[in-house]
Each structure stands twice: as structure tokens, then as C-alpha cells.
Scaffold this active site. Sequence first.
Site, short mmCIF file in Angstrom:
data_model
loop_
_atom_site.label_atom_id
_atom_site.label_comp_id
_atom_site.label_asym_id
_atom_site.label_seq_id
_atom_site.Cartn_x
_atom_site.Cartn_y
_atom_site.Cartn_z
N HIS A 127 0.97 -1.18 0.00
CA HIS A 127 -0.07 0.03 0.11
C HIS A 127 0.90 1.21 -0.04
CE1 HIS A 127 -3.41 -2.64 0.58
NE2 HIS A 127 -3.10 -2.86 1.83
N ASP A 164 -2.88 -10.90 -1.89
CA ASP A 164 -3.29 -10.19 -0.64
C ASP A 164 -4.80 -9.90 -0.72
OD1 ASP A 164 -2.19 -8.69 2.13
OD2 ASP A 164 -3.85 -7.97 1.46
N HIS A 166 -6.31 -7.33 0.13
CA HIS A 166 -6.45 -5.97 -0.27
C HIS A 166 -5.96 -5.53 -1.72
CE1 HIS A 166 -6.91 -6.23 4.21
NE2 HIS A 166 -7.94 -5.70 3.89
N ASP A 248 -4.41 -12.97 4.35
CA ASP A 248 -5.66 -12.49 4.74
C ASP A 248 -6.82 -12.84 3.87
OD1 ASP A 248 -4.67 -10.74 2.91
OD2 ASP A 248 -4.78 -8.98 4.46
ZN LIG Z 1 -4.18 -7.38 3.08
#
Ligand SMILES: [Zn+2]
Length: 317
Positions: A127, A164, A166, A248
Site C-alpha cells: 500500500h 493479498d 487487499h 488475509d
Molecule cells: Zn491485506
Amino acid sequence: MTSGRGRDPSLDSHVVYSPRSWADIGPHVFPMEKYAGVVESLRVEDGLGTWLEPEPADRETLLLVHTADYLDDLAGGVHTPRTVASELPLTPEIAAFFVLACGGTARAARRALELGWAVHVGGGFHHAFADRAEGFCYLNDLAVAARAVQRDGLARRIAVIDLDVHQGNGTAAIFEGDDSVFTLSVHQEDNYPIKRRSDRDVGLVSFDPSRAGGPWVEDRTYLEALAPALDEVFAWGPELVLYQAGADPFERDQLGGFRLTREGLARRDRAVLEGCHAGGIPAAITFGGGYAEDVADTIAIHVETIRVAARVWREAA
Ligand SMILES: [Zn+2]
């Protein structure tokens, strides 16, 4: 120590880890202790004897991705619009943790190019943008490693496979319009972050009543969506894969809405790593997120990723 790509029987030479990969982030959903937990599990259950200690990335290397102003903010612990977007505190220890993570992923990338695969017990901080923090990420170790390898002439075409839960928004933004790096992100569409454009995005909505195979994203749905995306990456012809093997997408993750089992996640890893191996593409693994209700699950998922890699390359040796 090494005897050619894919032929080293020992886990030791494939694992990059530093006991310094820890920082006090206060009460937080991110389990800093998972790194030591993974290494302990590998020691006890898999006979890991030692590992490769990374050095922190130097400023010149960080500047291949990150802006000087932002690096100055981090080094000085200064709260600016560039640093406050983080959801972590900013202390010298935490800044150093991320600089070390960049060194670790770069080390794993070089090791993968030598041996076929390597893992950084850390990293995957996808990120972080070139000029600012976001989420739990100050520096983008994946991007720094890709640029370091390119600078050193070790590989030109690099793919980031980011699984991931995200989206790898920072990585996508850093490499947008760059033909030398292919970014794939398979993620939960209805979740953090605000999406950026990867070269290939597979955004799956966590609950879709009209979806064939069931409304939730379970093992089968996920693996069926992943397969063609991986084919696209391998067809692009990477000389190195950086694999962000986030834990995750797990069914009992606190920040994710997918319902993958541990077995499903291992099949995911196998799909990525067998594809790399079959194509003769070195793979460097990083961890990314993982917020299972029980941290033991997060640790077990990361350990299994490493075991899958070891098995894939060992089977072929
Ligand atoms: Zn994540």
C-alpha cells in the site's frame, strides 16, 4: 552452499529473515510477532538451521522508488501529509523496520535469481506509494526490490503477483505505465483500499448472490478466477516473480471478507509457484497481510507457503 537452481535440498539458503524484523506498534491488529513465529515453526518442524540476514536498504536504493522529501520525513519522524496517511505510529524503530524490509525483499529477489526461489519472512507492503504512506505500509519493499534488481542488471521483466485480500494499490500506482513490470492483483473489490489500476486486476465481490458456484468467495471460486490471471502473467514472460502471498483471504481473517480455507490457500500458493517453476521463472515470496482471529492460523498459512515452494522445487530436483 548452492548447487544450481532448484537443487539445493536445504531450506536454510532460501530463507531471508532478521530477528530485528520487529517494531513496537502498540496495540494493533497487525501481528508483528508472526515473523518470529514463522521462523520458530520452521526451526522446530522443518529443521531450519539458519537463514540469510538482510541489510537495511540504502538511501540510493530507496530513491529508485521513493521521493527524497518523503524519505526525509520518515528519517526525521516528521508528521506531514506524506506520513500521516499511515495507520501506524511513526517512530525511528518503525521507520527502520520498513527500511530493513526493503533490504530483505531485495535480498530474497537476488537469492531467488540464484536458486530458483527464496522467501523473505517479512515484506509485502504493497500500500506504500512513491511519495506517501498508506495503510500499514511506509515503504514499498516489492517496488524497491524490483527496481534494485533492474538497476543491477539481474532481471529486466518483473511480475508482481499480489494475492493479498487487499488490492496492491501502491505497487499498481508505482508501476502504472511501466512496461517492464507487470502487476497482478487478485483482491476483494468491496474492501479497502481505493483501487488503482494494476496491469491485471481481479476484483471479487465478497458476497454475490448471482455468482455461479456460490455467493461467497470460497476456495473454488477464488482458484477459478486466479488461473487465467496467472496464465496471463506467465505468458507475459517475466524473468522474476515477486509473490505477495498475503494470508488475509483466509476465512477467519478480521480484515478480509473471503472464505478461503488453509487448504485453499495452499492450493493458491501451489498454482503460483508451480507456474513459476514450470516456466523457469525465479520466485521471491513476501508475506503481506494476515489478521486471523488466531495468529497461529496466520503463521501456519505463511509457513505452508514456504513449504509449498520447497516442495515444488524439490519435487523437480
Ligand atoms: Zn491485506
